[in-house]
Design an enzyme around this catalytic site. Structure first.
Site, PDB file in Angstrom:
ATOM      1  CG  ASP A  56      -1.983  -1.095   1.112  1.00 35.59           C
ATOM      2  OD1 ASP A  56      -2.666  -1.155   0.083  1.00 35.59           O
ATOM      3  OD2 ASP A  56      -2.096  -1.903   2.050  1.00 35.59           O
ATOM      4  CG  ASP A  75      -6.962  -4.185  -2.827  1.00 41.25           C
ATOM      5  OD1 ASP A  75      -7.292  -5.214  -3.438  1.00 41.25           O
ATOM      6  OD2 ASP A  75      -7.411  -3.891  -1.710  1.00 41.25           O
ATOM      7  CB  THR A 119     -12.420 -13.390  -1.433  1.00 35.62           C
ATOM      8  OG1 THR A 119     -12.723 -11.989  -1.336  1.00 35.62           O
ATOM      9  CG2 THR A 119     -12.916 -14.111  -0.193  1.00 35.62           C
ATOM     10  NE  ARG A 155     -12.223  -0.944  -0.119  1.00 35.62           N
ATOM     11  CZ  ARG A 155     -12.914  -1.399   0.919  1.00 35.62           C
ATOM     12  NH1 ARG A 155     -14.217  -1.183   0.988  1.00 35.62           N
ATOM     13  NH2 ARG A 155     -12.330  -2.064   1.894  1.00 35.62           N
ATOM     14  CD1 TRP A 179      -9.304  -2.334  -4.438  1.00 35.21           C
ATOM     15  CD2 TRP A 179      -9.001  -0.151  -4.839  1.00 35.21           C
ATOM     16  NE1 TRP A 179      -9.325  -1.672  -3.228  1.00 35.21           N
ATOM     17  CE2 TRP A 179      -9.138  -0.335  -3.440  1.00 35.21           C
ATOM     18  CE3 TRP A 179      -8.803   1.143  -5.330  1.00 35.21           C
ATOM     19  CZ2 TRP A 179      -9.090   0.729  -2.521  1.00 35.21           C
ATOM     20  CZ3 TRP A 179      -8.752   2.204  -4.418  1.00 35.21           C
ATOM     21  CH2 TRP A 179      -8.899   1.989  -3.046  1.00 35.21           C
TER      22      TRP A 179
HETATM   23  N1  GLY Z   1      -6.871  -2.008   0.076  1.00 39.03           N
HETATM   24  C1  GLY Z   1      -7.674  -2.496   1.144  1.00 39.03           C
HETATM   25  C2  GLY Z   1      -9.110  -2.224   0.970  1.00 39.03           C
HETATM   26  O1  GLY Z   1      -9.538  -1.761  -0.069  1.00 39.03           O
HETATM   27  O2  GLY Z   1      -9.841  -2.475   1.917  1.00 39.03           O
END
Ligand code: GLY
Length: 378
Positions: A91, A152, A212, A224, A228
């Site tokens: 991240d 992500d 997942t 989500r 992404w």
């Molecule tokens: N990147 C972690 C989330 O979207 O929760």
């Protein structure tokens, strides 16, 4: 729509400024109490979103107090990088694209450019040459996470593409290109939906299976993650010019839009049962919306998808403002209600999400002022 957007922006920026003045250099963490938990700690994946929100707020009308707040929050992320505190994850792109890179874009500060290259170097420590992927979480060889990539991470690739552009060194771009290609091949499914994560054999890079992490089940589509994919593949296309990534973003967007309920805001997982697990994730919709707006900038003039996508983005934005934003609550700390962090884990299943707030304001600023966030150089 113009007035609706401007009004929403003024409200969001005013709340961001009030939070900054009230809570200083503390970062907001998720609660289940319709407020943020303001923490001195700086060890999560989300702090960059709050810094980025302050930068966006500053860019709206040049507010000096928000500019100061943005610089102070960014400085905290620099201290964290120097201390190598909680940096062992992918991240890094979220943290530093929206802090030091934003500072470089907005203030033109050379030191901020250098810090951002340093962040790209930290992200490159997650490159596994034998397996040919960027490992999402955990140390090398980690029993659970050693072979794992996640969707992500597409949003963290712009940091690497940018680092190659600004330094002239190809290694960052080479890793990002392989990660993008393997994300396309293994995380995207044939119908345009996506896995949240995928596992490889660490020693060989042989594919194992999709799984997942925050979704309902392994084969479901976590909203989500799908968002992404929409935004991430669009940005990979912006940097590479390879048409297959624009097509991937378009397919991911079409799938996302096809699974939306009547009000245009996603449920947290498109395949979760609706009885008892029907939480929305407004943050997923805000991310997908920014991705769709980005696709709109990238599509060639006269592209057949453009009108339908623009109509959908208008509908999503209106619904977020009118039915999910806190524009009707002057005392609210957050900007978007009904985000979901990790529903099955019971962690932030229905509350403000700071990344939802960030992407909501990015979408508003994209529409109002053509300010497109900090993922690429302007
Ligand atoms: N990147 C972690 C989330 O979207 O929760």
């Amino acid at each position: 729509m113009d007035e609706l957007v401007m009004n929403a922006l003024r409200d969001a920026v005013a709340k961001t400024k009030r939070n900054a003045l009230r809570h200083g250099e503390r970062f907001p963490y998720i609660t289940e109490e319709k407020r943020y938990d303001w923490r001195d700690a700086n060890n999560e994946w989300i702090e960059g979103f709050y810094a980025g929100l302050a930068w966006l707020g500053h860019e709206f009308e040049g507010d000096a107090a928000l500019g100061d707040a943005a610089r102070r929050l960014t400085a905290r992320l620099v201290v964290r990088m120097e201390a190598r505190q909680a940096m062992g994850h992918h991240d890094i792109g979220f943290l530093y694209s929206l802090s030091t890179k934003a500072e470089w874009i907005v203030d033109g500060a050379e030191a901020a450019r250098d810090r951002t290259v340093q962040a790209a170097d930290v992200l490159m420590e997650r490159w596994r040459p034998a397996g040919r992927y960027l490992q999402a979480w955990g140390e090398e060889g980690h029993a659970e996470h050693g072979g794992r990539i996640i969707i992500d991470c597409l949003m963290n690739l712009p940091l690497l593409f940018w680092a190659s552009e600004t330094t002239g060194k190809p290694a960052y771009r080479e890793a990002a290109e392989v990660q993008a290609a393997r994300s396309l091949k293994y995380l995207m499914r044939g119908d345009g939906s996506s896995y949240h994560t995928f596992r490889f054999e660490p020693a060989t890079g042989e594919p194992v299976r999709g799984e997942t992490h925050q979704g309902y089940r392994d084969g479901s589509t976590w909203a989500r993650g799908q968002a992404w994919a929409v935004y991430g593949f669009a940005l990979v296309y912006r940097y590479t010019g390879e048409r297959r990534y624009l097509d991937a973003a378009l397919r991911a967007a079409a799938y996302f839009l096809s699974r939306l309920p009547e009000d245009g805001v996603a449920h947290w997982d498109f395949d979760a049962p609706k009885d008892g697990l029907d939480n929305r994730d407004s943050s997923a919709s805000a991310i997908a919306l920014c991705g769709i707006l980005e696709i709109g900038l990238l599509l060639e003039e006269g592209a057949p998808e453009r009108d339908a996508l623009l109509q959908s983005s208008g509908r999503m934005l209106r619904s977020l403002i009118e039915s999910y934003s806190t524009v009707d609550d002057p005392d609210a700390e957050g900007l978007l209600r009904h985000g979901a962090y990790n529903v099955l884990a019971g962690k932030g299943p229905d509350d403000y999400m700071i990344w939802g707030d960030y992407y909501y304001v990015e979408a508003l600023l994209r529409v109002a002022k053509g300010v497109n966030g900090y993922w690429y150089e302007r």
